[in-house]
Design an enzyme around this catalytic site. Structure first.
Site, short mmCIF file in Angstrom:
data_model
loop_
_atom_site.label_atom_id
_atom_site.label_comp_id
_atom_site.label_asym_id
_atom_site.label_seq_id
_atom_site.Cartn_x
_atom_site.Cartn_y
_atom_site.Cartn_z
N SER A 1 6.88 14.34 -17.54
CA SER A 1 5.77 15.09 -17.87
C SER A 1 5.86 15.78 -19.05
O SER A 1 6.49 15.47 -20.13
CB SER A 1 5.04 15.87 -16.62
OG SER A 1 3.82 16.12 -16.62
N ARG B 1 -5.84 25.06 -10.86
CA ARG B 1 -4.77 24.23 -10.09
C ARG B 1 -5.25 23.06 -9.42
O ARG B 1 -4.67 21.95 -9.45
CB ARG B 1 -3.70 25.21 -9.09
CG ARG B 1 -2.69 24.46 -8.50
CD ARG B 1 -1.71 23.77 -9.40
NE ARG B 1 -0.65 23.19 -8.59
CZ ARG B 1 0.60 22.69 -8.96
NH1 ARG B 1 0.54 22.37 -10.25
NH2 ARG B 1 1.58 22.07 -8.22
N ASP C 1 0.01 5.93 -12.47
CA ASP C 1 -0.14 7.29 -13.38
C ASP C 1 -1.25 7.21 -14.23
O ASP C 1 -1.28 6.38 -15.39
CB ASP C 1 1.10 7.47 -13.98
CG ASP C 1 1.40 8.89 -14.77
OD1 ASP C 1 0.09 9.62 -14.88
OD2 ASP C 1 2.19 9.38 -14.98
N HIS D 1 1.05 10.24 -11.15
CA HIS D 1 2.01 10.94 -11.85
C HIS D 1 2.90 11.83 -11.27
O HIS D 1 4.18 11.80 -11.46
CB HIS D 1 1.21 12.14 -12.64
CG HIS D 1 1.96 12.79 -13.84
ND1 HIS D 1 2.29 12.22 -14.88
CD2 HIS D 1 2.20 14.06 -13.51
CE1 HIS D 1 3.15 13.24 -15.57
NE2 HIS D 1 2.91 14.16 -14.86
N ASP D 2 2.78 12.27 -10.04
CA ASP D 2 3.80 13.00 -9.47
C ASP D 2 4.98 12.15 -8.85
O ASP D 2 5.75 12.61 -8.29
CB ASP D 2 3.08 13.43 -8.09
CG ASP D 2 2.75 15.11 -8.39
OD1 ASP D 2 2.90 15.53 -9.55
OD2 ASP D 2 2.18 15.63 -7.54
#
Length: 373
Positions: free
Chosen positions: A151, A221, A317, A350-351
């Site tokens: 990232s 967040r 992602d 993405h994680d």
């Protein structure tokens, strides 16, 4: 293996010289918090720099002092793992502008004796890398066996290879991009506006009040966390299941499990992160455009470089989709650089780079060992 190798050494250093910034001027008295694992060998050839993502920190493989959770990449770093303190001298520093011991808006301005707040200079990813380079100078590390990051950490890795090519033998770029897209800038702006709309933000001057803009930061967040996941992953984990109730409440409590999950992510985040740092780091990401830094052509950033590259993406992602990684690989090919590219399959979006991914560990391990052969 010593305790220091297993658990890391936490340190902080004040840079001897002011740090030049892309936005102009120099920042004096820069402090950098960092951790090291393992031992630098006799010829100083086994150093690996790990670069963290937006809300990460230096606690890459050690227990986090606030949350008590394991290091954010302990799946990748440790005994018998791809980045191993028995073989490598591992360095991870908190980035410039953050809030875990490196200089940022919450730090004390030596000129006023008060926290910088919004008087802290706007920074870039290249400024973060300059600070890391100064840290390596302090540690006596001239050349890195590898730089690795996912990232925003991948952006730092690319910047390292472009700005300090003679210091980087190998670069591993995971789930990243060579520039921030308009969509990503838009998501960041939503988060920043949520923070600044919180009355407790007070123009960034909330330090010492004991009442930070927690609500705004939590919403920021929550919005960002959605981009780290995938639709398939959310559906598999939550679907439309209700949270601790047999029927809809016909109100605005968290009826659905996914709502409760996002609220938990927001609330837990404010305990460990500073709202102003979130503003500064997201802005640094928005400014990142490696091609723009090199005459508008990405390949120019990598010409005549001897660095080996490994570029990894994930098929779900959508924050930094595979097309972004493929563009990096194409630019590296055009520049004549040595590059390996792989797209891995994962339902976690993405994680995925932070989760238990044996395939990712195999790719990173194989690439690092190829350079050691």
């Amino acid at each position: 293996m010593s305790d220091d190798q297993r658990f890391g050494l936490a340190r902080q250093v004040t840079l001897a010289q002011p740090l030049p910034l892309d936005g102009g001027g120099r920042l004096a008295h820069v402090e950098i918090a960092y951790e090291t694992y393992g031992t630098l060998n006799a010829d100083r050839s086994n150093a690996i720099l790990v670069c963290h993502a937006l809300t990460g920190d230096q606690h890459v493989a050690s227990t986090h002092p606030i949350t008590g959770k394991p290091g954010w990449w302990s799946r990748m770093i440790g005994a018998g793992k791809p980045v191993d303190p028995a073989r490598h001298f591992i360095i991870c520093s908190n980035v410039l502008g953050s809030c875990m011991g490196t200089s940022g808006p919450a730090s004390m301005d030596p000129a006023t004796g008060r926290p910088y707040g919004m008087s802290f200079p706007v920074i870039t990813v290249r400024d973060m890398v300059r600070a890391q380079a100064a840290l390596l100078d302090h540690l006596g590390v001239d050349v890195l066996q590898a730089v690795v990051g996912g990232s925003m950490g991948g952006m730092q890795t690319l910047e390292w290879a472009a700005t300090y090519p003679d210091r980087v033998q190998a670069a591993i770029v995971i789930a990243s991009a060579a520039r921030h897209s308009a969509q990503n800038i838009a998501f960041h702006e939503v988060g920043r506006q949520a923070i600044m709309a919180d009355p407790r933000w007070n123009g960034g001057a909330y330090y010492g009040t004991g009442d930070p803009p927690a609500a705004g930061l939590a919403v920021a967040r929550m919005a960002a966390h959605i981009t780290y996941l995938s639709e398939a992953g959310l559906t598999e984990k939550f679907g439309r299941r209700l949270q601790d109730r047999g029927e809809k409440g016909f109100g605005f409590d968290a009826d659905f499990q996914v709502e409760s999950y996002l609220r938990h992510q927001g609330i837990s985040f404010v305990d460990r992160f500073d709202a102003n740092s979130y503003l500064y780091i997201t802005r640094a990401l928005d400014y990142f455009d490696l091609a723009e830094e090199h005459g508008g052509l990405l390949a120019n950033a990598f010409r005549d470089k001897r660095t080996r590259f490994c570029v990894v993406s994930f098929d779900t992602d959508w924050l930094y989709p595979t097309a972004e990684s493929r563009a990096i690989a194409h630019a590296l090919n055009a520049a004549g650089a040595a590059v390996s590219f792989v797209e891995l399959s994962s339902p976690f979006g993405h994680d995925a780079f932070l989760l238990d991914m044996p395939e990712l560990n195999q790719v990173v391990d194989g690439f690092i060992r190829a350079g050691e052969a």
